[in-house]
Write a protein that holds these residues in place. Structure first.
Motif, mmCIF file in Angstrom:
data_model
loop_
_atom_site.group_PDB
_atom_site.id
_atom_site.type_symbol
_atom_site.label_atom_id
_atom_site.label_comp_id
_atom_site.label_asym_id
_atom_site.label_seq_id
_atom_site.Cartn_x
_atom_site.Cartn_y
_atom_site.Cartn_z
ATOM 1 N N ALA A 10 23.711 8.476 113.249
ATOM 2 C CA ALA A 10 24.024 9.403 114.342
ATOM 3 C C ALA A 10 25.398 10.032 114.143
ATOM 4 O O ALA A 10 25.591 11.224 114.409
ATOM 5 C CB ALA A 10 23.960 8.687 115.681
ATOM 6 N N LEU A 11 26.348 9.254 113.650
ATOM 7 C CA LEU A 11 27.682 9.786 113.378
ATOM 8 C C LEU A 11 27.632 10.854 112.287
ATOM 9 O O LEU A 11 28.218 11.930 112.434
ATOM 10 C CB LEU A 11 28.621 8.652 112.964
ATOM 11 N N VAL A 12 26.913 10.568 111.210
ATOM 12 C CA VAL A 12 26.767 11.565 110.140
ATOM 13 C C VAL A 12 26.085 12.812 110.683
ATOM 14 O O VAL A 12 26.487 13.934 110.376
ATOM 15 C CB VAL A 12 25.971 10.975 108.953
ATOM 16 N N ASP A 13 25.075 12.610 111.500
ATOM 17 C CA ASP A 13 24.338 13.731 112.081
ATOM 18 C C ASP A 13 25.229 14.606 112.959
ATOM 19 O O ASP A 13 25.130 15.827 112.946
ATOM 20 C CB ASP A 13 23.158 13.192 112.890
ATOM 21 N N SER A 14 26.138 13.994 113.690
ATOM 22 C CA SER A 14 26.994 14.771 114.588
ATOM 23 C C SER A 14 28.196 15.397 113.871
ATOM 24 O O SER A 14 28.716 16.411 114.316
ATOM 25 C CB SER A 14 27.473 13.909 115.745
ATOM 26 N N LEU A 15 28.637 14.810 112.770
ATOM 27 C CA LEU A 15 29.811 15.338 112.065
ATOM 28 C C LEU A 15 29.499 16.528 111.163
ATOM 29 O O LEU A 15 30.361 17.359 110.928
ATOM 30 C CB LEU A 15 30.459 14.235 111.218
ATOM 31 N N TYR A 16 28.273 16.596 110.666
ATOM 32 C CA TYR A 16 27.926 17.633 109.694
ATOM 33 C C TYR A 16 26.819 18.513 110.249
ATOM 34 O O TYR A 16 25.685 18.072 110.417
ATOM 35 C CB TYR A 16 27.471 16.998 108.378
ATOM 36 N N ASP A 17 27.158 19.775 110.514
ATOM 37 C CA ASP A 17 26.166 20.695 111.063
ATOM 38 C C ASP A 17 25.338 21.369 109.977
ATOM 39 O O ASP A 17 24.130 21.265 109.949
ATOM 40 C CB ASP A 17 26.846 21.776 111.909
ATOM 41 N N LYS A 18 26.012 22.066 109.086
ATOM 42 C CA LYS A 18 25.304 22.862 108.083
ATOM 43 C C LYS A 18 25.152 22.109 106.765
ATOM 44 O O LYS A 18 24.061 21.948 106.253
ATOM 45 C CB LYS A 18 26.027 24.182 107.855
ATOM 46 N N GLU A 19 26.240 21.686 106.216
ATOM 47 C CA GLU A 19 26.213 20.990 104.942
ATOM 48 C C GLU A 19 26.037 19.499 105.188
ATOM 49 O O GLU A 19 26.793 18.891 105.925
ATOM 50 C CB GLU A 19 27.537 21.231 104.191
ATOM 51 N N ARG A 20 25.017 18.929 104.600
ATOM 52 C CA ARG A 20 24.696 17.527 104.831
ATOM 53 C C ARG A 20 25.161 16.682 103.641
ATOM 54 O O ARG A 20 24.876 17.013 102.505
ATOM 55 C CB ARG A 20 23.193 17.350 105.011
ATOM 56 N N PRO A 21 25.855 15.581 103.895
ATOM 57 C CA PRO A 21 26.285 14.719 102.791
ATOM 58 C C PRO A 21 25.125 13.848 102.313
ATOM 59 O O PRO A 21 24.139 13.650 103.025
ATOM 60 C CB PRO A 21 27.362 13.854 103.435
ATOM 61 N N PHE A 22 25.241 13.343 101.099
ATOM 62 C CA PHE A 22 24.268 12.349 100.673
ATOM 63 C C PHE A 22 24.759 10.988 101.157
ATOM 64 O O PHE A 22 25.942 10.770 101.385
ATOM 65 C CB PHE A 22 24.057 12.365 99.156
ATOM 66 N N ILE A 23 23.831 10.080 101.347
ATOM 67 C CA ILE A 23 24.153 8.763 101.879
ATOM 68 C C ILE A 23 23.598 7.714 100.926
ATOM 69 O O ILE A 23 22.435 7.797 100.511
ATOM 70 C CB ILE A 23 23.554 8.574 103.281
ATOM 71 N N ILE A 24 24.419 6.744 100.575
ATOM 72 C CA ILE A 24 24.008 5.685 99.659
ATOM 73 C C ILE A 24 23.941 4.371 100.426
ATOM 74 O O ILE A 24 24.889 3.983 101.111
ATOM 75 C CB ILE A 24 24.995 5.554 98.484
ATOM 76 N N PHE A 25 22.812 3.689 100.307
ATOM 77 C CA PHE A 25 22.623 2.372 100.894
ATOM 78 C C PHE A 25 22.371 1.377 99.765
ATOM 79 O O PHE A 25 21.480 1.566 98.953
ATOM 80 C CB PHE A 25 21.418 2.356 101.842
ATOM 81 N N ASP A 26 23.139 0.309 99.737
ATOM 82 C CA ASP A 26 22.968 -0.731 98.730
ATOM 83 C C ASP A 26 22.466 -1.996 99.413
ATOM 84 O O ASP A 26 23.244 -2.778 99.952
ATOM 85 C CB ASP A 26 24.286 -0.981 97.996
#
Length: 64
Positions: A10-26
């Motif tokens: 939800a934090l990633v969703d609210s911080l980035y409107d247009k450009e979306r970061p990639f997310i790594i889960f280990d």
């Protein structure tokens, strides 16, 4: 753990409107039982519709 995952997404969703970061889960679901892991994987798949998700795991039971 599932709550923390949801809050971070939800934090990633609210911080980035247009450009979306990639997310790594280990291997993020080691502390979850099988049912909660299934829920978490469904959540990641939904999130992956709009963002690139890289998910590492060493367990076949935790793969999607």
């Amino acid at each position: 753990d599932l709550y923390n995952l949801s809050a971070r997404l939800a934090l990633v969703d609210s911080l980035y409107d247009k450009e979306r970061p990639f997310i790594i889960f280990d291997d993020p679901f080691t502390a979850l039982d099988d049912e909660k892991t299934k829920s978490a994987l469904r959540l990641l798949k939904k999130f992956a519709n709009d963002s690139q998700v890289i998910y590492f795991t060493c367990s076949k039971s935790r793969s999607s």
